[in-house]
Every structure is written in structure tokens, then in C-alpha cells.
Design an enzyme around this catalytic site. Structure first.
Site, PDB file in Angstrom:
ATOM      1  N   HIS A  54       0.602  -1.162   0.047  1.00  0.00           N
ATOM      2  CA  HIS A  54      -0.045   0.112   0.171  1.00  0.00           C
ATOM      3  C   HIS A  54       0.830   1.265  -0.157  1.00  0.00           C
ATOM      4  CE1 HIS A  54      -4.136  -1.791   1.690  1.00  0.00           C
ATOM      5  NE2 HIS A  54      -3.512  -2.518   0.861  1.00  0.00           N
ATOM      6  N   GLU A  56       0.982   3.887   1.949  1.00  0.00           N
ATOM      7  CA  GLU A  56       1.455   4.212   3.435  1.00  0.00           C
ATOM      8  C   GLU A  56       2.634   3.145   3.517  1.00  0.00           C
ATOM      9  OE1 GLU A  56      -3.126   4.546   3.843  1.00  0.00           O
ATOM     10  OE2 GLU A  56      -1.650   3.535   2.275  1.00  0.00           O
ATOM     11  N   CYS A  84      -6.388   1.967   5.838  1.00  0.00           N
ATOM     12  CA  CYS A  84      -6.777   0.922   6.145  1.00  0.00           C
ATOM     13  C   CYS A  84      -6.238   0.253   7.585  1.00  0.00           C
ATOM     14  CB  CYS A  84      -6.565  -0.432   5.285  1.00  0.00           C
ATOM     15  SG  CYS A  84      -4.875  -1.060   5.063  1.00  0.00           S
TER      16      CYS A  84
END
Length: 160
Positions: A54, A56, A84
């Protein structure tokens, strides 16, 4: 005139556009320390065939390498989509002091969309600010999914 936060979110949006161009869900992230970007990331799950790729996670790894430490307690994170649970956990563990996000994620969001891990009794919880360039962030996601699914409207939550 754009604020400092809007300027950093624009950098994250540019990374989201790169992700979309590569066929990835368009999410981008930058990590900032003292007004300087020290980590950049975009979704690369398809490219790497890796669940944890992801935006991040990529930005946190780059910031760790750039700064030579796992502790990012003097950093702020800007991401185009609400983190998430996996990414929120990494943010907590990295001790990032503030999270700025654009679009809310009603299906997987762990900063208010579904739950808010930053409201739990974890140590070193970051401050949280949502809606930074929110409409631009939502539009990038909606356009991506409309193109992918032949114009059908989709929720940002369909992406994770």
C-alpha cells in the site's frame, strides 16, 4: 493560495496518478519532516503481487531508510485515501505524529470510515485530519474505477 497541507496532498495526488497510470488503485502518500518530504509511496500491489504494498507502507519504508530510523515521531503523513487497518497499525508503530488524508473509506477505513484505531488506547496515537483536497482525492478514485468497470460508479472502498 494553497495551504502547506494542500501542497503536500497535491504531491500525494501526483503519486496516486502514477499508480493509476500503472494500473494500480490510485492512492499516493508522502511523509514529511520539518517541511521536507522524506518518504513517498504509491500503491504497488499488482506490480509486486504483495498484499502489504500500500502507499503508506511504501512511504513509511522509504522514510525509515532515508532517516535511518524506524521512529517517525517527528513526521507527518499525507495520504489520498483514509488508511486501512494494516496501514493504521504501521502508522501507530512508526509513531507518526499526525495523519492528513483526503477521501474517507467507508468499507476499510480505520480512521473513522469503519473504525478508528487512533481512538483506541494505543500509545503514541497520531492526530488525525481528514478531507484535505477530499474532492480531488475522491475524483481520482471514481475516475479510475469508472474506467476500469466501463463507467459504473464505484465507492472508494471497492479498491482495497
Amino acid at each position: 493560495m494553497p495551504t502547506e497541507q494542500e501542497n503536500f496532498m497535491a504531491q500525494a495526488l501526483a503519486l496516486a496518478a502514477e499508480a493509476a497510470a500503472a494500473g494500480e488503485v490510485p492512492v499516493g502518500c508522502v511523509i514529511v519532516r520539518d517541511g521536507e518530504i522524506v518518504g513517498r509511496g504509491r500503491n504497488r500491489r499488482e506490480e509486486k503481487q504483495a498484499t502489504a504494498s500500500h502507499a503508506e507502507m511504501e512511504a513509511i519504508a522509504q522514510a525509515n531508510e532515508h532517516l535511518g530510523t524506524w521512529r517517525l515521531d517527528d513526521c507527518e503523513l499525507y495520504v489520498t485515501l483514509e488508511p486501512c487497518p494494516m496501514c493504521a497499525g504501521a502508522i501507530l508503530n512508526a509513531r507518526i505524529r499526525r495523519v492528513w488524508y483526503g477521501a474517507r473509506d467507508e468499507a476499510f477505513g480505520a480512521c473513522g470510515g469503519v473504525t478508528n484505531l487512533f481512538m483506541e488506547s494505543f500509545p503514541n496515537r497520531p492526530a488525525l485530519v481528514g478531507g484535505i483536497l477530499g474532492e480531488d482525492c475522491r475524483r481520482v478514485l471514481a475516475d479510475f474505477f469508472a474506467g476500469l468497470r466501463g463507467g459504473e460508479k464505484n465507492r472508494p472502498s471497492d479498491l482495497i
